[in-house]
Write an enzyme that holds these catalytic residues in place. Structure first.
Site, PDB file in Angstrom:
ATOM      1  N   ASP A  31       0.819  -1.215   0.000  1.00  0.00           N
ATOM      2  CA  ASP A  31       0.000   0.000   0.000  1.00  0.00           C
ATOM      3  C   ASP A  31       0.852   1.264   0.000  1.00  0.00           C
ATOM      4  OD1 ASP A  31      -2.012  -1.834   0.152  1.00  0.00           O
ATOM      5  OD2 ASP A  31      -3.121  -0.800   1.716  1.00  0.00           O
ATOM      6  N   CYS A  55       1.571  -8.224   5.087  1.00  0.00           N
ATOM      7  CA  CYS A  55       1.081  -6.867   4.849  1.00  0.00           C
ATOM      8  C   CYS A  55      -0.433  -6.803   4.666  1.00  0.00           C
ATOM      9  CB  CYS A  55       1.836  -6.235   3.690  1.00  0.00           C
ATOM     10  SG  CYS A  55       3.553  -5.840   4.152  1.00  0.00           S
ATOM     11  N   ASP A  56      -0.900  -5.594   4.436  1.00  0.00           N
ATOM     12  CA  ASP A  56      -2.277  -5.183   4.682  1.00  0.00           C
ATOM     13  C   ASP A  56      -3.376  -6.127   4.196  1.00  0.00           C
ATOM     14  OD1 ASP A  56      -0.634  -3.065   5.280  1.00  0.00           O
ATOM     15  OD2 ASP A  56      -2.001  -1.548   4.545  1.00  0.00           O
ATOM     16  N   LYS A  57      -3.427  -6.407   2.903  1.00  0.00           N
ATOM     17  CA  LYS A  57      -4.551  -7.177   2.357  1.00  0.00           C
ATOM     18  C   LYS A  57      -4.273  -8.666   2.317  1.00  0.00           C
ATOM     19  CE  LYS A  57      -6.210  -3.181   1.909  1.00  0.00           C
ATOM     20  NZ  LYS A  57      -4.980  -2.525   2.365  1.00  0.00           N
ATOM     21  N   CYS A  76       5.419  -2.351   7.979  1.00  0.00           N
ATOM     22  CA  CYS A  76       5.762  -1.004   8.442  1.00  0.00           C
ATOM     23  C   CYS A  76       5.567  -0.862   9.951  1.00  0.00           C
ATOM     24  CB  CYS A  76       4.920   0.035   7.717  1.00  0.00           C
ATOM     25  SG  CYS A  76       5.312   0.167   5.962  1.00  0.00           S
ATOM     26  N   GLU A  87      -7.137   4.172  -0.162  1.00  0.00           N
ATOM     27  CA  GLU A  87      -6.722   4.766   1.104  1.00  0.00           C
ATOM     28  C   GLU A  87      -6.310   6.213   0.874  1.00  0.00           C
ATOM     29  OE1 GLU A  87      -3.624   2.477   2.872  1.00  0.00           O
ATOM     30  OE2 GLU A  87      -4.986   0.925   3.592  1.00  0.00           O
ATOM     31  N   SER A 145      -5.454   4.969   5.508  1.00  0.00           N
ATOM     32  CA  SER A 145      -4.372   4.056   5.856  1.00  0.00           C
ATOM     33  C   SER A 145      -4.350   3.827   7.359  1.00  0.00           C
ATOM     34  CB  SER A 145      -3.036   4.665   5.415  1.00  0.00           C
ATOM     35  OG  SER A 145      -1.953   4.008   6.027  1.00  0.00           O
TER      36      SER A 145
END
Length: 620
Positions: free
Chosen positions: A82, A123-125, A197, A493, A519
């Site tokens: 992202d 990570c995110d997704k 992150c 985002e 985000s």
């Protein structure tokens, strides 16, 4: 005994071809039909620091599965970063990738008759995508993520040494007082290691959530990717998936299955923890999607109910001063769960992949209990190594002591909360009848109540423009619409807008509202997931420049000061004209159009509409 899924192709003449192919892929004939096939859903790729080391993780997990008596079979999914996709059309692809990842894992495991599954996301997704797949498949599953990166250490122009992360460099880009040389210094130092992150952004929030719901081992959400204890976690997770596979197939113990673990009570526990730690607003989308995959009746109403009764007891970056390593030192996720348990906020009878009850797990892993094991206390001392390197598990650095200060430390007890309201809240009103979400942990107290004129844009790009050219003034409410699941499409985002208002020095003087997302690194009065979205005829499509927006977080309300009659009149005018169409120049690919065709609104997790799919397919 329960027959292994792979048994259907591991015996009999008709499947000799399948066995020949398995032999050619390295499976011993002596193992066929005797050992469980353990699918390793990896997400290694070289675009993301959160995933760049996962090829090495896959090898560790594979070898440990072999040693434990399983047949490891590794494959990969995609992973969208992202942070790299942010601020341009690449972000349109981020949320849709979640559903494709879920499909990929489901397809791979069902096509090849996998008996069990170990997921290596970060990570995110990727985390929610794999969780959705695991809950669909309902085979023995363990999650073990790649781990968070260390926070950066940046020496500022005046000699000050500052703990930094990715969000700091984004703030700096819009700050005219930061020189190009200083910006380059940020760029080189804010992301020092591999890993997701630093900060309680979406990736780390989701990895913590996976631990809280019971599908990952203690430490999954908070052990740094750079620490040797992370390697130990990979090996333990690999052994655990073989163990629960045998429990299910040899002993017919279906308590180890994902749907047996992720019950409504477990979802409530996970969301309670999320609200208490002020996790990313994206977790709301993902937990709703997960519940649908598990056929659990858990909705935005449940999240709203929980947010009213649970205070925020942990404020990590970007909402507070603490880093993930500080939260880990304070006991990590079991530390937060322990405080919530003492306050009577949890269902302790739920079980997990490694313990028969949450109560039993906390007895061993909550550092505030006299029964906490030496293993747990040692693990939670894992500290940053302050080594700039993309290589994982490079050090064995330990803190001298644990953080047991529940008044001023990284985790507070319920009597000394960071804020008395939960770290996430659901708001409703005539601007968002079906709800919207705000990370209250990141909102300065002085703007919990906000009233000001709207500045309306139809895209993130337009939002960035009005911020950077100073059209957005203090006291205004920036409304970013047509960025929802259908309208974007892809529900972008808005990290750049939230970062740039801070860089401009007006972060505490403006509000932002969108039918898109923010985000996990966003903070400030940033309200997202407005439902219905503009493209679905939501009221946000009717707002005009200068309309007065009224927000009251304590009252959980978000309204525009227009009567129902005025809104109805505007709706008639809009529908007599262009209709619900964004005024912008954006090319949308066929892939994104396909996502938009089936996407539901944010209050349903932005998932595919099952009724529409059934209707069009003609299949039940």
């Amino acid at each position: 005994m329960t027959e292994m899924r792979s048994a259907k192709i591991m015996s009999g003449r008709v499947f000799a071809g399948a066995r020949a192919l398995y032999r050619a892929a390295g499976v011993s004939g002596d193992d066929m039909g005797k050992k469980p096939i353990i699918a390793i859903a990896n997400s290694f790729d070289e675009f993301l620091p959160g995933h760049v080391h996962l090829n090495k993780v896959g090898r560790i997990v594979s070898e440990a599965i072999k040693e434990a008596g399983g047949i490891p079979r590794e494959f990969n999914t995609m992973a969208v970063d992202d942070g790299i996709a942010m601020g341009h059309t690449g972000m349109l692809y981020s949320l849709p990738s979640r559903d494709i990842i879920a499909d990929t894992v489901e397809y791979q495991c069902n096509a090849h008759c996998a008996d069990a599954l170990i997921c290596i996301p970060n990570c995110d997704k990727v985390v929610p995508g794999m969780l959705m797949a695991a809950l669909r498949l309902n085979i023995p599953t363990v999650f073990v993520s790649g781990g968070p990166m260390e926070a950066g250490t940046t020496v500022l122009a005046d000699g000050t040494v500052k703990s930094t992360d990715l969000i700091d460099v984004m703030y700096a880009t819009a700050d005219d007082s930061v020189s190009d040389e200083e910006l380059l210094n940020y760029e080189k130092t804010v992301c020092p290691t591999c890993g997701s992150c630093a900060g309680m952004f979406t990736a780390n929030s989701m990895n913590c959530l996976t631990e809280a719901i019971g599908l990952a081992l203690p430490g999954n959400g908070t052990i740094l990717a750079s620490h040797s204890y992370r390697k130990d976690l990979f090996e333990r997770a690999a052994k655990q998936v073989v163990k629960i596979a045998h429990q299910y197939y040899d002993d017919s113990d279906d308590s180890v299955l994902p749907r047996s673990i992720a019950t409504k009570e477990a979802f409530e526990n996970a969301m309670t923890m999320d609200v208490a730690m002020g996790g990313s607003t994206n977790t709301v989308l993902h937990i709703l999607a997960m519940a649908q995959s598990a056929d659990v009746d858990f909705t935005l109403d449940d999240i709203e109910r929980i947010s009213h009764t649970v205070p925020c007891i942990c404020k990590a970056s970007p909402s507070g001063k603490w880093e993930i390593s500080d939260v880990h030192r304070a006991g990590g996720i079991t530390g937060i769960l322990g405080e919530l348990d003492r306050a009577g906020k949890l269902h302790t009878n739920v079980h997990s992949i490694d313990y028969p009850t949450l109560e039993a797990k906390l007895a061993d892993w909550d550092i505030m209990r006299p029964t906490c094991t030496e293993e747990a206390q040692q693990m939670y001392k894992a500290a940053p190594g302050h080594i700039i390197s993309p290589e994982p598990w490079t050090h064995t650095t330990l803190f001298d002591s644990l953080d047991r200060d529940r008044t001023n430390g990284a985790i507070h007890d319920i009597d000394h909360p960071e804020i008395h309201e939960g770290g996430l809240a659901v708001l409703r009103g005539n601007l968002a009848p079906d709800g919207c979400v705000v990370k209250t942990a990141g909102v300065p107290p002085e703007i919990w109540k906000f009233r000001g004129p709207a500045l309306v844009v139809d895209s993130q790009e337009q939002a960035i423009e009005v911020i950077l050219n100073d059209t957005l003034k203090p006291g205004m409410a920036l409304v970013i619409r047509y960025e929802g699941p259908k309208g974007g499409p892809g529900m972008q985002e808005m990290l750049y807008p939230t970062s740039f208002v801070k860089g401009k020095g007006i972060g505490k003087q403006v509000a932002m509202l969108t039918d898109g997302r923010y985000s996990g690194g966003s903070s400030g009065l940033a309200i997202g997931h407005m439902a219905p979205e503009a493209a679905n005829k939501g009221p946000v499509a009717l707002i005009r420049n200068g309309d007065i927006i009224d927000i009251d977080i304590e009252a959980r309300s978000v309204n525009v000061e227009l009567t129902d009659e005025q809104l109805d009149e505007r709706r008639r005018e809009l529908e007599a004209g262009d209709g619900y169409v964004a005024h912008r120049n954006r090319h949308v690919s066929q892939a994104l159009k396909a996502y938009a065709a089936f996407a539901r609104s944010a209050d349903k997790g932005a998932t595919r509409d099952p009724e529409l799919i059934n209707k069009l397919s003609g299949l039940d």
